[in-house]
Design a protein around this motif. Sequence first.
Motif, PDB file in Angstrom:
ATOM      1  N   LYS A 141      28.524  63.667  43.666  1.00 24.30           N
ATOM      2  CA  LYS A 141      28.576  62.068  43.450  1.00 24.30           C
ATOM      3  C   LYS A 141      28.848  61.558  44.969  1.00 24.30           C
ATOM      4  CE  LYS A 141      31.313  59.535  41.084  1.00 24.30           C
ATOM      5  NZ  LYS A 141      32.002  58.903  39.985  1.00 24.30           N
ATOM      6  N   LEU A 157      32.127  63.423  46.082  1.00 21.20           N
ATOM      7  CA  LEU A 157      32.522  64.054  44.985  1.00 21.20           C
ATOM      8  C   LEU A 157      31.963  65.333  44.582  1.00 21.20           C
ATOM      9  CD1 LEU A 157      35.381  64.197  43.081  1.00 21.20           C
ATOM     10  CD2 LEU A 157      34.194  62.696  41.678  1.00 21.20           C
ATOM     11  N   GLU A 159      32.082  67.408  41.470  1.00 21.85           N
ATOM     12  CA  GLU A 159      32.630  66.944  40.270  1.00 21.85           C
ATOM     13  C   GLU A 159      33.118  68.576  39.745  1.00 21.85           C
ATOM     14  OE1 GLU A 159      30.843  63.207  38.719  1.00 21.85           O
ATOM     15  OE2 GLU A 159      29.490  64.867  38.461  1.00 21.85           O
ATOM     16  N   LYS A 160      32.413  69.350  39.660  1.00 24.25           N
ATOM     17  CA  LYS A 160      32.799  70.744  39.029  1.00 24.25           C
ATOM     18  C   LYS A 160      33.874  71.257  40.127  1.00 24.25           C
ATOM     19  CE  LYS A 160      31.215  75.454  38.256  1.00 24.25           C
ATOM     20  NZ  LYS A 160      30.128  76.570  38.459  1.00 24.25           N
ATOM     21  N   LYS A 162      36.243  69.594  41.395  1.00 27.50           N
ATOM     22  CA  LYS A 162      37.088  68.604  41.580  1.00 27.50           C
ATOM     23  C   LYS A 162      37.503  68.489  43.091  1.00 27.50           C
ATOM     24  CE  LYS A 162      38.770  68.427  36.749  1.00 27.50           C
ATOM     25  NZ  LYS A 162      39.989  68.472  35.945  1.00 27.50           N
ATOM     26  N   TYR A 198      38.831  58.680  40.955  1.00 30.12           N
ATOM     27  CA  TYR A 198      38.231  59.904  40.852  1.00 30.12           C
ATOM     28  C   TYR A 198      39.188  60.854  40.138  1.00 30.12           C
ATOM     29  CZ  TYR A 198      34.243  57.365  43.300  1.00 30.12           C
ATOM     30  OH  TYR A 198      33.418  56.724  44.034  1.00 30.12           O
ATOM     31  N   ASP A 199      38.426  61.813  39.621  1.00 25.91           N
ATOM     32  CA  ASP A 199      39.180  63.186  39.041  1.00 25.91           C
ATOM     33  C   ASP A 199      38.760  63.973  39.993  1.00 25.91           C
ATOM     34  OD1 ASP A 199      39.997  65.065  37.568  1.00 25.91           O
ATOM     35  OD2 ASP A 199      38.581  65.187  36.023  1.00 25.91           O
TER      36      ASP A 199
END
Length: 285
Positions: A141, A157, A159-160, A162, A198-199
């Motif tokens: 992202k 980012l 995502e998978k 992190k 964000y995560d």
Amino acid sequence: MKKSLIKLLTGALLIIGFSTQALEIEDLGDGLYRFIDDRHRSVFLITPQGAIVTDPLNKKAATWLNEQIKSRFNVPVKYVIYSHNHSDHIYGAEVFKSPQTTFVTHKLSAQDIKNTQMKTVTPDLTFDDELVLTLGDSNVKLNYHGPNDGRGSISMLFEKQKTLFVVDWILIGRMPWQKLWSYDIQGMINSTKSVLNYDFDTFVGGHADIGNKADVKRYLSYIEQLYSQVTAGALAGKTLDEIKQNIKLDEFKDFRQYQAWLPLNIEGVYERLMEESGMGWRSDL
């Protein structure tokens, strides 16, 4: 940082001499790797469908990395993402140019690359605020958070995995660069606050150390305190020399270059307040 990640990084470190530079690849897990060339860093993702490469850094570094991707992983490079418009991060991209490779950046970065005739590959794909790239089972992202450093500087980012990758406007374990020449200080603060939503567990910067969300929060605290204290001094009518003498941020003295660069950081913020914020010609000061 988790002990397992530290162990993984230690065990997977590859150091190869190339000219006068030390080039390194570190395995971050789940197909994601950190690429180091002297003081500069980028990341790349390997999937069965291909690779996503971020900042190529320079031609020598990019050539070495391209060879590593071919020999070690044997997948095509599908995307090359530019973090922003600064040449020390995005030169050498021609090494990856092929009909199957898409070059991506923010529209402001692309505009500046074109206008200043930078010697790198012209981006194929640009975006305004957010773009999500998908390759295999991984998403990256990309987000623009407003001005911070250079033009069109974005966060990435994974995502998978992190993992958050940001260049120049967040640093772990080191002071920001000298007089903060290309920084928008309030913009850096705004952008850093934004990405903290964000995560992510792991942070990788374009310079300095790898870290986690707590490290990013601590860096934000430094920038906020620096900015607020210099502003308070300027509003009180103090000279730059007086402000330098009065500001002590010793809770951050473990940051590399603290002693040498704190006075320069102060001077950089002061200059931006005088010029960009217009405090130098305000009649009430």
